[in-house]
Design a protein around this motif. Sequence first.
Motif, PDB file in Angstrom:
ATOM      1  N   THR A  37     -16.709  19.301   1.729  1.00 38.30           N
ATOM      2  CA  THR A  37     -18.090  19.180   1.293  1.00 38.30           C
ATOM      3  C   THR A  37     -18.868  20.384   1.811  1.00 38.30           C
ATOM      4  N   SER A  38     -20.018  20.667   1.192  1.00 38.60           N
ATOM      5  CA  SER A  38     -20.813  21.823   1.593  1.00 38.60           C
ATOM      6  C   SER A  38     -22.299  21.480   1.509  1.00 38.60           C
ATOM      7  N   PHE A  39     -23.094  22.274   2.216  1.00 37.18           N
ATOM      8  CA  PHE A  39     -24.548  22.108   2.230  1.00 37.18           C
ATOM      9  C   PHE A  39     -25.171  23.480   2.435  1.00 37.18           C
ATOM     10  N   ARG A  40     -26.155  23.829   1.591  1.00 34.16           N
ATOM     11  CA  ARG A  40     -26.863  25.113   1.739  1.00 34.16           C
ATOM     12  C   ARG A  40     -28.347  24.902   1.529  1.00 34.16           C
ATOM     13  N   ALA A  41     -29.131  25.180   2.549  1.00 35.56           N
ATOM     14  CA  ALA A  41     -30.583  25.100   2.418  1.00 35.56           C
ATOM     15  C   ALA A  41     -31.083  26.328   1.664  1.00 35.56           C
ATOM     16  N   PRO A  42     -32.113  26.193   0.841  1.00 35.39           N
ATOM     17  CA  PRO A  42     -32.662  27.370   0.155  1.00 35.39           C
ATOM     18  C   PRO A  42     -33.226  28.360   1.161  1.00 35.39           C
ATOM     19  N   THR A  43     -33.047  29.642   0.878  1.00 37.02           N
ATOM     20  CA  THR A  43     -33.617  30.672   1.743  1.00 37.02           C
ATOM     21  C   THR A  43     -35.127  30.704   1.576  1.00 37.02           C
ATOM     22  N   PHE A  44     -35.815  31.369   2.497  1.00 33.12           N
ATOM     23  CA  PHE A  44     -37.264  31.487   2.375  1.00 33.12           C
ATOM     24  C   PHE A  44     -37.655  32.288   1.130  1.00 33.12           C
ATOM     25  N   ASN A  45     -36.832  33.266   0.735  1.00 33.42           N
ATOM     26  CA  ASN A  45     -37.114  33.983  -0.513  1.00 33.42           C
ATOM     27  C   ASN A  45     -37.035  33.035  -1.708  1.00 33.42           C
ATOM     28  N   GLU A  46     -36.055  32.107  -1.708  1.00 33.06           N
ATOM     29  CA  GLU A  46     -35.906  31.146  -2.810  1.00 33.06           C
ATOM     30  C   GLU A  46     -37.000  30.087  -2.799  1.00 33.06           C
ATOM     31  N   LEU A  47     -37.707  29.969  -1.690  1.00 29.19           N
ATOM     32  CA  LEU A  47     -38.810  29.018  -1.603  1.00 29.19           C
ATOM     33  C   LEU A  47     -40.170  29.667  -1.825  1.00 29.19           C
ATOM     34  N   TYR A  48     -40.372  30.866  -1.247  1.00 29.93           N
ATOM     35  CA  TYR A  48     -41.733  31.384  -1.151  1.00 29.93           C
ATOM     36  C   TYR A  48     -41.966  32.770  -1.740  1.00 29.93           C
ATOM     37  N   TYR A  49     -40.895  33.524  -2.108  1.00 25.52           N
ATOM     38  CA  TYR A  49     -41.159  34.900  -2.548  1.00 25.52           C
ATOM     39  C   TYR A  49     -42.065  34.882  -3.768  1.00 25.52           C
ATOM     40  N   PRO A  50     -43.178  35.635  -3.738  1.00 23.91           N
ATOM     41  CA  PRO A  50     -44.152  35.598  -4.836  1.00 23.91           C
ATOM     42  C   PRO A  50     -43.515  35.889  -6.194  1.00 23.91           C
ATOM     43  N   GLY A  51     -43.723  34.965  -7.139  1.00 27.46           N
ATOM     44  CA  GLY A  51     -43.225  35.140  -8.492  1.00 27.46           C
ATOM     45  C   GLY A  51     -41.775  34.774  -8.680  1.00 27.46           C
ATOM     46  N   TYR A  52     -41.049  34.508  -7.594  1.00 30.56           N
ATOM     47  CA  TYR A  52     -39.624  34.171  -7.685  1.00 30.56           C
ATOM     48  C   TYR A  52     -39.305  32.842  -7.007  1.00 30.56           C
ATOM     49  N   GLY A  53     -39.790  32.631  -5.804  1.00 28.75           N
ATOM     50  CA  GLY A  53     -39.505  31.407  -5.079  1.00 28.75           C
ATOM     51  C   GLY A  53     -40.240  30.208  -5.657  1.00 28.75           C
ATOM     52  N   VAL A  54     -39.622  29.032  -5.520  1.00 28.73           N
ATOM     53  CA  VAL A  54     -40.220  27.768  -5.939  1.00 28.73           C
ATOM     54  C   VAL A  54     -40.193  26.841  -4.731  1.00 28.73           C
ATOM     55  N   GLU A  55     -41.378  26.471  -4.232  1.00 27.01           N
ATOM     56  CA  GLU A  55     -41.473  25.744  -2.967  1.00 27.01           C
ATOM     57  C   GLU A  55     -40.809  24.374  -3.016  1.00 27.01           C
ATOM     58  N   SER A  56     -40.663  23.799  -4.204  1.00 24.70           N
ATOM     59  CA  SER A  56     -40.064  22.468  -4.326  1.00 24.70           C
ATOM     60  C   SER A  56     -38.546  22.498  -4.422  1.00 24.70           C
ATOM     61  N   ASN A  57     -37.914  23.674  -4.349  1.00 30.54           N
ATOM     62  CA  ASN A  57     -36.455  23.750  -4.419  1.00 30.54           C
ATOM     63  C   ASN A  57     -35.805  22.935  -3.308  1.00 30.54           C
ATOM     64  N   GLN A  58     -34.721  22.234  -3.649  1.00 33.62           N
ATOM     65  CA  GLN A  58     -34.011  21.363  -2.729  1.00 33.62           C
ATOM     66  C   GLN A  58     -32.704  22.020  -2.265  1.00 33.62           C
ATOM     67  N   PRO A  59     -32.134  21.554  -1.155  1.00 35.85           N
ATOM     68  CA  PRO A  59     -30.849  22.102  -0.689  1.00 35.85           C
ATOM     69  C   PRO A  59     -29.733  21.847  -1.702  1.00 35.85           C
ATOM     70  N   GLU A  60     -28.778  22.756  -1.714  1.00 39.68           N
ATOM     71  CA  GLU A  60     -27.608  22.651  -2.577  1.00 39.68           C
ATOM     72  C   GLU A  60     -26.497  21.922  -1.825  1.00 39.68           C
ATOM     73  N   ARG A  61     -25.900  20.886  -2.457  1.00 36.49           N
ATOM     74  CA  ARG A  61     -24.815  20.123  -1.845  1.00 36.49           C
ATOM     75  C   ARG A  61     -23.592  20.167  -2.758  1.00 36.49           C
ATOM     76  N   GLY A  62     -22.422  20.201  -2.157  1.00 38.72           N
ATOM     77  CA  GLY A  62     -21.215  20.328  -2.964  1.00 38.72           C
ATOM     78  C   GLY A  62     -20.058  19.504  -2.448  1.00 38.72           C
ATOM     79  N   ARG A  63     -19.147  19.181  -3.377  1.00 39.00           N
ATOM     80  CA  ARG A  63     -17.864  18.554  -3.063  1.00 39.00           C
ATOM     81  C   ARG A  63     -16.792  19.355  -3.786  1.00 39.00           C
TER      82      ARG A  63
END
Length: 475
Positions: A266-292
């Motif tokens: 299994t895997s878990f990856r939290a979104p980076t701050f760029n993926e959350l907040y970078y102006p025009g690119y990041g989306v603050e509501s993005n959730q962590p990525e989980r995998g099997r």
Amino acid sequence: MRSAASSRSSRARGEAGLAATAALGAGSDATRQASASIAGASGGEHAVSYALGAGHEESEGFSATKPGAFGYNPDDDGYRRSSVHGRVGVLLAPGHEAGVQFLHSRLRAQYDSGAGSFDTNNRQDLNSASLHMSNRFLPNWQSTVQLARSEDKLGSFANATASGTSQIDTRQDELTWQNTITLGTDRLQLLAAHRKEAVEASATRALGRERITNSYAAAYALRRARHLFDVSARQDRSDYGARNTGAAGYGYDFGGGLRASASVGTSFRAPTFNELYYPGYGVESNQPERGRNAELGLRYDSSLVQLDATWFRNRLTDMIVTATPCPDQRDGRTGSCAYNVASATLEGVTLAGGTRIGALNLRASLDWQDPQDEGTGKRLARRAGKHANFSAAYRAGSLDLGAEWVLSGERFDDAANLRRLGGYGLLNLYATWRINADFSLLARVNNAADKSYELARNYGSGGRSWFAGLRYGIR
């Protein structure tokens, strides 16, 4: 008396001595490169090992966009990158070493943001430094503690006004303690880590965010006759709560060079701050990525032939991708953004092989996969279902010749699978001539057939290009 070859070999292993390299090169699109490095170690009871290197490269490049792209501008988009790195280690006592390591990199890359004479560009400065202490407390116990800091300062400048400037600076501090313990032929690894991430500044919004993650991990590997087992577990505690991941694998050696393996995890990856907040690119509501994921493999390895076959399946929840156009239309977004795909599956088969015929080395790999958005039943955007690589390398005395053929199947530019991007094949050629023990010449031609292709609709990719260089090295 030791031969010159023996002396060089010992210095390469970090014994007393000095190694130095330097390289110069130039190519198409007014590309220029230069680099130099030294490395060595002193002898004695408190030996010191060190390495230092620096490099610079720049190119006038080609247009990042084509007609029809948002922000199209026909000018060339080049880049300049400079870097310096180094490390020093001191042997305090047998089995005990302290060291420091650093890296600084500066990148200036042009891009297109509409017609006009303003030099639109990205500016990124990366800095990292670390201190470590490595101790062998017992013959079977190796312990390493490391304290590290990294900084990423990234700015985009689309025009001369304040509204055309985007800046986000992030910093990460991390303390890790890793232990490796051997128990007979078995190996146990234990890890504890503390990481603090912070957004330090932004030119377009007031940000003062930080995130702390505490992690604990353990892994155990053992071998019994023809059987190999390994198991691992990890817990990450952060703003997203306590997340547990793990993996288990098994391998069997049939003898005669034939081996089989199987693994799940299994895997878990939290979104980076760029993926959350970078102006025009990041989306603050993005959730962590989980995998099997699951994988089965079979490998045959002899003195002349190597063959591999692997089946894999990776199911991801809230997979973080770059979506174009951005599904989140807030703030007047018109370009790409980081976004979650609710449920995705990456499943496929990889076949690889290699053989040697005299002075000729041949290698090949084939990938078939189905990267699918399970919510829509469509293929994930900009992911091909088929890939292949073929290479041939030939050595004749002091001359090495080689060819690479890279193939990719068609893909779709959008999540709806309406805009198709064609497949392509690229032929790359290279040669190296060892003038003597210290000097060598190299030449390379990429995309020798000048294939026109796109990885994203109406965005540029390199045509035929060449590069030639001279390398000097002593050991």
